[in-house]
Design a protein around this motif. Sequence first.
Motif, mmCIF file in Angstrom:
data_model
loop_
_atom_site.group_PDB
_atom_site.id
_atom_site.type_symbol
_atom_site.label_atom_id
_atom_site.label_comp_id
_atom_site.label_asym_id
_atom_site.label_seq_id
_atom_site.Cartn_x
_atom_site.Cartn_y
_atom_site.Cartn_z
ATOM 1 N N THR A 45 0.840 -1.186 0.000
ATOM 2 C CA THR A 45 0.000 0.000 0.000
ATOM 3 C C THR A 45 0.883 1.247 0.000
ATOM 4 O OG1 THR A 45 -1.932 1.035 1.050
ATOM 5 C CG2 THR A 45 -0.197 0.245 2.518
ATOM 6 N N TRP A 46 0.253 2.410 0.053
ATOM 7 C CA TRP A 46 0.989 3.666 0.160
ATOM 8 C C TRP A 46 1.489 3.832 1.594
ATOM 9 C CZ3 TRP A 46 2.515 6.181 -3.985
ATOM 10 C CH2 TRP A 46 1.766 6.108 -5.161
ATOM 11 N N VAL A 47 2.778 4.107 1.752
ATOM 12 C CA VAL A 47 3.389 4.295 3.064
ATOM 13 C C VAL A 47 4.073 5.657 3.097
ATOM 14 C CG1 VAL A 47 5.117 3.430 4.691
ATOM 15 C CG2 VAL A 47 3.702 1.824 3.406
ATOM 16 N N TRP A 48 3.822 6.413 4.144
ATOM 17 C CA TRP A 48 4.426 7.749 4.286
ATOM 18 C C TRP A 48 5.928 7.620 4.510
ATOM 19 C CZ3 TRP A 48 7.038 10.865 7.838
ATOM 20 C CH2 TRP A 48 6.946 12.247 7.651
ATOM 21 N N VAL A 49 6.712 8.416 3.772
ATOM 22 C CA VAL A 49 8.173 8.340 3.891
ATOM 23 C C VAL A 49 8.828 9.659 4.307
ATOM 24 C CG1 VAL A 49 8.480 6.379 2.345
ATOM 25 C CG2 VAL A 49 8.409 8.694 1.379
ATOM 26 N N ALA A 50 8.178 10.795 4.049
ATOM 27 C CA ALA A 50 8.825 12.070 4.373
ATOM 28 C C ALA A 50 7.852 13.216 4.159
ATOM 29 C CB ALA A 50 10.070 12.295 3.510
ATOM 30 N N HIS A 51 8.208 14.362 4.713
ATOM 31 C CA HIS A 51 7.562 15.616 4.351
ATOM 32 C C HIS A 51 8.493 16.349 3.402
ATOM 33 C CE1 HIS A 51 6.217 19.865 4.831
ATOM 34 N NE2 HIS A 51 5.036 19.267 4.805
ATOM 35 N N ALA A 52 7.926 17.040 2.438
ATOM 36 C CA ALA A 52 8.735 17.689 1.394
ATOM 37 C C ALA A 52 9.790 18.629 1.976
ATOM 38 C CB ALA A 52 7.817 18.445 0.434
ATOM 39 N N SER A 53 9.514 19.220 3.140
ATOM 40 C CA SER A 53 10.477 20.146 3.740
ATOM 41 C C SER A 53 11.748 19.448 4.211
ATOM 42 C CB SER A 53 9.835 20.875 4.928
ATOM 43 O OG SER A 53 9.530 19.961 5.974
ATOM 44 N N ARG A 295 -2.587 31.261 16.716
ATOM 45 C CA ARG A 295 -3.438 30.077 16.619
ATOM 46 C C ARG A 295 -2.667 28.901 16.033
ATOM 47 N NH1 ARG A 295 -9.117 30.151 17.010
ATOM 48 N NH2 ARG A 295 -9.374 28.685 15.285
ATOM 49 N N ALA A 296 -1.806 29.183 15.071
ATOM 50 C CA ALA A 296 -1.016 28.114 14.461
ATOM 51 C C ALA A 296 -0.047 27.496 15.461
ATOM 52 C CB ALA A 296 -0.262 28.649 13.251
ATOM 53 N N VAL A 297 0.546 28.314 16.309
ATOM 54 C CA VAL A 297 1.510 27.828 17.291
ATOM 55 C C VAL A 297 0.867 26.802 18.218
ATOM 56 C CG1 VAL A 297 2.809 28.497 19.356
ATOM 57 C CG2 VAL A 297 3.061 29.803 17.245
ATOM 58 N N GLY A 298 -0.392 27.022 18.581
ATOM 59 C CA GLY A 298 -1.082 26.121 19.493
ATOM 60 C C GLY A 298 -1.439 24.777 18.898
ATOM 61 N N GLY A 299 -1.443 24.664 17.574
ATOM 62 C CA GLY A 299 -1.726 23.387 16.927
ATOM 63 C C GLY A 299 -3.190 23.186 16.608
ATOM 64 N N SER A 300 -3.465 22.198 15.776
ATOM 65 C CA SER A 300 -4.832 21.871 15.372
ATOM 66 C C SER A 300 -5.549 21.123 16.488
ATOM 67 C CB SER A 300 -4.818 20.997 14.113
ATOM 68 O OG SER A 300 -4.210 21.674 13.032
ATOM 69 N N GLY A 301 -6.858 21.168 16.443
ATOM 70 C CA GLY A 301 -7.660 20.524 17.481
ATOM 71 C C GLY A 301 -8.035 19.096 17.168
ATOM 72 N N PHE A 302 -7.217 18.416 16.351
ATOM 73 C CA PHE A 302 -7.567 17.046 15.964
ATOM 74 C C PHE A 302 -6.312 16.217 15.724
ATOM 75 C CE2 PHE A 302 -7.365 19.541 12.042
ATOM 76 C CZ PHE A 302 -6.592 18.748 11.207
ATOM 77 N N ASN A 303 -6.497 14.899 15.779
ATOM 78 C CA ASN A 303 -5.475 13.929 15.369
ATOM 79 C C ASN A 303 -5.984 13.181 14.147
ATOM 80 O OD1 ASN A 303 -4.005 14.623 17.620
ATOM 81 N ND2 ASN A 303 -4.234 12.664 18.666
ATOM 82 N N LEU A 304 -5.183 13.142 13.095
ATOM 83 C CA LEU A 304 -5.524 12.429 11.876
ATOM 84 C C LEU A 304 -4.631 11.204 11.750
ATOM 85 C CD1 LEU A 304 -6.951 12.223 9.073
ATOM 86 C CD2 LEU A 304 -5.109 13.674 8.176
ATOM 87 N N ASN A 305 -5.225 10.030 11.693
ATOM 88 C CA ASN A 305 -4.484 8.782 11.552
ATOM 89 C C ASN A 305 -4.534 8.324 10.102
ATOM 90 O OD1 ASN A 305 -2.910 7.255 13.239
ATOM 91 N ND2 ASN A 305 -4.518 5.830 13.851
ATOM 92 N N LEU A 306 -3.380 8.161 9.474
ATOM 93 C CA LEU A 306 -3.303 7.694 8.087
ATOM 94 C C LEU A 306 -2.700 6.294 8.078
ATOM 95 C CD1 LEU A 306 -2.038 10.970 6.367
ATOM 96 C CD2 LEU A 306 -4.378 10.120 6.502
ATOM 97 N N PHE A 307 -3.496 5.325 7.744
ATOM 98 C CA PHE A 307 -3.080 3.926 7.741
ATOM 99 C C PHE A 307 -2.023 3.697 6.653
ATOM 100 C CE2 PHE A 307 -3.517 -0.557 6.667
ATOM 101 C CZ PHE A 307 -3.675 -1.153 7.913
ATOM 102 N N PRO A 308 -0.924 2.996 6.942
ATOM 103 C CA PRO A 308 -0.669 2.288 8.190
ATOM 104 C C PRO A 308 0.344 2.925 9.127
ATOM 105 C CG PRO A 308 0.736 1.376 6.484
ATOM 106 C CD PRO A 308 -0.019 2.519 5.852
ATOM 107 N N ASN A 309 0.994 4.068 8.779
ATOM 108 C CA ASN A 309 2.196 4.390 9.560
ATOM 109 C C ASN A 309 2.405 5.833 9.960
ATOM 110 O OD1 ASN A 309 2.937 5.326 6.894
ATOM 111 N ND2 ASN A 309 5.086 5.158 7.485
ATOM 112 N N VAL A 310 1.448 6.742 9.714
ATOM 113 C CA VAL A 310 1.715 8.135 10.085
ATOM 114 C C VAL A 310 0.454 8.798 10.625
ATOM 115 C CG1 VAL A 310 1.199 9.104 7.799
ATOM 116 C CG2 VAL A 310 2.773 10.310 9.323
#
Length: 424
Positions: A45-53, A295-310
């Motif tokens: 499947t698709w697996v997260w490997v990095a952020h572009a930054s 507002r950005a410094v405080g972070g988002s009000g949610f957790n997003l789970n992306l199967f299977p690894n990030v």
Amino acid sequence: MTNLIETVTLASSPADLVQHDRVHTSLYTDANIFDAELEKIFYSTWVWVAHASEIPEAGSYKSTYIGKQPVIVVRDRKKQVHVLLNRCRHRGATVCEHKKGKTNSFVCPYHGWSYALDGSLRGVPHPESYGECLDKGEFPLVSLRVEEYNGMLFATFKDDIEPLVDFLGPARKWIDLFMKQGAGYGVKVSGEHRFRFPGNWKIQLENTTDAYHFPLVHKSFLSSVDEQTLELFDFVEGPGYVEDLGNGHSVMVMIPELVDLEADLDKPIPERFEELAGQLRAEGHEEQQVRRIVRAVGGSGFNLNLFPNVACSMAFFRVLQPISVNETEIHHAVITMDGGPAVANRYRLRLHEHFQGPMGFGTPDDSEAWERVQKGAQAGSDLWIMLNRGLPGEKPSEDGLVSDVSAETGMRAAYQQWKKMMSA
């Protein structure tokens, strides 16, 4: 002993090991199941490997793993991203041992075969000994399929898999919301904390959308914050929710008013950020941008789970790497504003250290809980892990299924995807 039902042998099919409200304990303890997961999930499947930054320029690279296979994520001279197996085509040695850096090529330290940034074989020492039996075009580093969505880079071993945007599905809009933490500057990974815990990778996967544990496990964290922050994190009985987004993805909305960080900027600035707001104003930032940054410094009000690894977890990326059936490595990558005010990014780093850091109030407590789950999994071969919280209130939503914020909807979503892939 109401959690005991008929014994399921380890030879049972995945469909027998995952029911709608529980999963068999062997999913944490069976080494054969772990080996099958690598093949049927991480290599399928698709697996997260990095952020572009993390690879901002030509020649920038990052070494990581997909399952247990070492890979290099690299940007070539034309700024194209490649994900290459970290294995020389000659005798199999890794060609990159650094976690990150910048280079013009990858050279095997064993016999000197050298590869370009796109993986093509550039040269071999003393080629005359090969005569006509070596065609360099036939021996590039193995390249995986790679696609990007809003700065998030995913790779797969499967050429015939669905496009990344289809795999992410409704999760895409949550990724877009999460990236608003750049406050107009863009999002940048600014370092990470790595650690291992003696437990199965799925134990951590479950944790990201588990609000039920928060008041108990994170009591020490809650005792360390001011009253206003304490009230903000008192969300178990609040209006939040957990939603199954399909393909094993899920989102846990803990603080609904912080889902869209660019909304309601006229609201009062929290007391804990008043000093930061004053410093930003002193630097000459306009009031609207001050509020956007705060507002950005405080972070988002949610957790997003992306199967299977990030996971995109409030204000950081949480990445899991399976090591063995009873060991997992976790990467907590802090995100900051790329080119944003230094004072705001410092605040962001201090907040990250407060909860996620090795001396923080959150991660050590989570790790202890995960370890105890793995220990408890050894207590009986016929026991099941219960995942039925929130089932009575679960109902269809526009994107899948939704229930209250402390429901185990996200875990059920992940295990249904696990069952689908393991049964394929």
